[in-house]
Structure formats: structure tokens, C-alpha cells
Design a protein around this motif. Sequence first.
Motif, PDB file in Angstrom:
ATOM      1  N   ILE A 200     -10.029  55.522   7.186  1.00  0.00           N
ATOM      2  CA  ILE A 200     -10.764  55.600   5.920  1.00  0.00           C
ATOM      3  C   ILE A 200     -11.843  54.523   5.915  1.00  0.00           C
ATOM      4  N   SER A 201     -13.046  54.908   5.547  1.00  0.00           N
ATOM      5  CA  SER A 201     -14.139  53.964   5.365  1.00  0.00           C
ATOM      6  C   SER A 201     -14.655  54.114   3.943  1.00  0.00           C
ATOM      7  N   VAL A 202     -14.542  53.049   3.160  1.00  0.00           N
ATOM      8  CA  VAL A 202     -14.905  53.086   1.746  1.00  0.00           C
ATOM      9  C   VAL A 202     -16.160  52.243   1.514  1.00  0.00           C
ATOM     10  N   GLN A 203     -17.246  52.898   1.212  1.00  0.00           N
ATOM     11  CA  GLN A 203     -18.519  52.297   0.853  1.00  0.00           C
ATOM     12  C   GLN A 203     -19.075  51.373   1.936  1.00  0.00           C
ATOM     13  N   ILE A 384     -16.842  62.059   0.805  1.00  0.00           N
ATOM     14  CA  ILE A 384     -16.966  61.915  -0.645  1.00  0.00           C
ATOM     15  C   ILE A 384     -18.225  61.096  -0.910  1.00  0.00           C
ATOM     16  N   GLY A 385     -19.085  61.606  -1.762  1.00  0.00           N
ATOM     17  CA  GLY A 385     -20.387  60.995  -1.974  1.00  0.00           C
ATOM     18  C   GLY A 385     -20.408  59.860  -2.962  1.00  0.00           C
ATOM     19  N   THR A 386     -19.338  59.127  -3.086  1.00  0.00           N
ATOM     20  CA  THR A 386     -19.295  57.945  -3.933  1.00  0.00           C
ATOM     21  C   THR A 386     -18.309  56.963  -3.319  1.00  0.00           C
ATOM     22  N   GLY A 387     -18.615  55.678  -3.407  1.00  0.00           N
ATOM     23  CA  GLY A 387     -17.780  54.692  -2.732  1.00  0.00           C
ATOM     24  C   GLY A 387     -16.854  53.914  -3.622  1.00  0.00           C
ATOM     25  N   ASP A 388     -17.182  53.802  -4.919  1.00  0.00           N
ATOM     26  CA  ASP A 388     -16.370  52.961  -5.791  1.00  0.00           C
ATOM     27  C   ASP A 388     -15.306  53.750  -6.557  1.00  0.00           C
ATOM     28  N   LEU A 389     -15.086  54.988  -6.163  1.00  0.00           N
ATOM     29  CA  LEU A 389     -14.155  55.836  -6.909  1.00  0.00           C
ATOM     30  C   LEU A 389     -12.743  55.279  -6.918  1.00  0.00           C
ATOM     31  N   VAL A 390     -12.337  54.611  -5.836  1.00  0.00           N
ATOM     32  CA  VAL A 390     -10.952  54.158  -5.722  1.00  0.00           C
ATOM     33  C   VAL A 390     -10.840  52.642  -5.731  1.00  0.00           C
TER      34      VAL A 390
END
Length: 465
Positions: A200-203, A384-390
Motif C-alpha cells: 500500500i502506498s498512501v499519498q 484511489i484518487g485521494t490520499g488522505d481518505l484513511v
Amino acid sequence: MAGIRSSGGEAWRIDLTRYRRYTLSPETTAYLRDLASPIRIVVTLSEEAAPADLKGLLREYVDATANNLAGGHISVEYVDIDLARREAQQLGLEQPNLIRLISGDKAQTVAVDDLYQYENQEKKAFRGEQIITASVLDVAREGRKRIYFIYGHSELRPDDTDPLRGLSSLSTMLRQRNFDIESLDLSRLRRIPEDASLLISVQPQSRFSSAEQELLRQYLANNEGRLILMLSPGYSYGLERLVSDWGVIVDDDALRDRGIDNVTEDGDLIISNFNLKHPVTQALLHASFKARLRVGPARTVRVDKLRASGLGLDVATLASSSTTAWGQIYAASRSNTAFDSAIDIRPGAGPDSSDRLGIAAAAERVGTRGNLPFSVPTGRLVVIGTGDLVDNARVASEGVFNFFIGAVNWMVDRDTQLNIPSRPIDRFQLLLSPRELQNLRYCLIFGLPGAAALMGLIVYWTRRS
């Protein structure tokens, strides 16, 4: 839980409690359906002393596995350690209020008090199903799935407690669902660890190097890898070729919407359009609340179905905007947010002919087409086209974790399992004055028996006449 016996002799079980307190969630029943090893559950309390919530829940586990074709049956027994001390010692149990789950040589112990969520030292919610199901998985499965969070590109980290930059709350939620969480710096590796169930890569805020891109490409192609990318607008991440090879287009834009019902006062987008059939979205669609997400800055994620079909990929949009949304190009440098038909992205344009703009898509390999020698990556990809969702500030928002855990479950082949909510505990208090209490006492002592006697007299005189 009420029981009704049908004419055929089978017992129908109907949960009449307000929050269906004793009904197992679809997620748990999916787990239990594949249970292959028998599990013995021992509670170190007498059955009379055990909480009603716990007894009702455990009965459902026994009933759900009674006809399990996979062979995994659950049995429950209550042991009063004061009266059956030797049996308790053999099980390694010397304290009351414990729950011991045993499967072969594997065991796990849970405290009864841990099944409840407390506020101000009062029980507010019963989360027994979450805890018991997690423990069932711990003792029944050979190993735990391991999730690696990629870092090295200013991504959000699972060990960071910052509200806006941390994923510590998400990490805790995933660990509670029997996932091991690790961090991974791709720049220090020559290959992805073999025990990686999911990356997983988040933002990410800087570009992946060519070596890192090739590492991920080989992981997906040769190892049937699984990758979730959460990409905020305004950053160049350097994986455009990789996602394009999966039939996914991630636009360099910012999603806007002119509909007053689709934007919050803070400027967040309200997403309420989801794929009704894909396994990723089932946890969200089966939730007790209305299926919707509150999303911060987002970019459009579109599906190139023609390219996907040619590469033998099954690609689907998971979540999409309203019909009034558009993707604003060069958003950071434009003072006017109005739609510009010359450059901005509108629904129905390009390879994705939908009347909405996607913000999340999933792709998986379904096999080569036309007997052509394609060199196509295998595995699964979710973008997913947003990074701060989680992040820590948003992950507890309505529907967010349901959506994310749906993606994780699908990635690690738990795609039939759904989210398990806690059950609120209702408390009722009757406030009476001394006179009202005395009147109630007289009513119970004399009123009810008197009413029954009067009805009896009426029936008697009716029959005589």
C-alpha cells in the motif's frame, strides 16, 4: 433470539433485538463457511453467570458451523474454575471471565471485559463479534496476512500518530483484523519480500525511481502481487505507465463539483455512487448507514476499457462522482474554478464513456485474449484518487473504513467478507417519585390480578348465558 418451529420440523431463528444483537454479520458467516478445523471455545464462567450478550453470540457461532461441509465446527463450554479447578488448570486457565479458543495446538485467550467498549466506565457497545471472529481466524489459519506500507516518497506512515499525516488508527484497525503491518523502503530492495500479501502506498509526494517502478512491475507480473495506490492531486508520483498497463488512467487534475448536495461546507466532496457488484464495495453497501464517502482533495481515476480488454484485464470503476462534477486541469495555478470546456475533463469524455468521473478503480488479470503472446502483469491493482481518505482524522468517518477494508479483503482474497460493526448497548432508566412508585406497586399487586379476575368472571358469565 426467538425460535419458531416450522411444519417440517426445522427451527427458524429470528433475532428480534433492536440492533440484531445476536445475528452474525455476513463477514463472519463468510469466514465460518471456510473454516476447516474444529474450534473449542471455553468460557471460565458458569453458564448462569456469563453475560447474555456473550451466550447469545456464542450460540450463533455454534449454529453457524453445525452443518459446515468444510469440517470446521465450533463448540462452546462453560467452566466454573472454582468447581472444576483441575479442568481449568489443564487448559491453562486460572482466572474467571476469560474466553479460551483452542484449535489443535494453537490457542488464544480473550478477556470477557474486552468484548465491550466503555465510556466513563460504562458499557456503550458490544464488540464481541469483532473480537471472537478475529480470534477464530488467529487459531484456525496457518499464518497471518502481512501488509507492507511503502515509504520513501513522503507517504503517510502507519506508525505516525499525527491526525493529518498519520495512519496509526488505520494500522490498529488492520491489526485487529489479523493483519501484520510492516513498512517497506523500495529503494533498499532488489525484490519484494515473499511474505508480502499486499503493498500500500498512501499519498506519495515524490516520484518513484525507475528501479522502484520496475520492482513493482515485476512484483505484480511475476508474483501475482497486490498493490493499492492512494494518489492525491497535485503530486507527481511517476507510476503512470504502470497503472496504464492495467487499463487505468489517473488524471493530473482536481475533482470539482457544482452540485450543492455533493459538496460539504468545508469543500469536501460527497461520493455516493458505487459499483453495486464489485467485492470491494460490498462492505460499504451492506452497512447500516447510507453508503457515501466524504472525500478531501481528489483526482479522477478513469477506466480504459478498450485497452483493458486487449490486455486481458477486468477493470471496473469502484466509486464515482455525481453527474455535475468535472476534473479541473492545472488546478493549483488557476484562480477560477469554473469549468473550462477547452481543457478540463468532463464525464463521458475519452476512453471512459461513463456519465460520471471515477475516483477509484480496480483491475485484475482474467487471462490472455486471442491467443496472442501478451506480457501482461498478473495480480490485482486498486487505485484511489485521494490520499488522505484513511488518515487518522478521516478513517473513522462514515463509510471510510468499510470501503478501505473491502479493498484490502479483495486484495488478499477475503473478498466475500464484510465489515463487523459494534452493537450499541441501550440503557433505560425509569424515574418515579415516591408516590408514583407506591401507585405502581399497588397496580402490580392488585391491579393486574384484579384485571385477570374480572376477565375470568366475564368469560364465566358469557359461557353460562
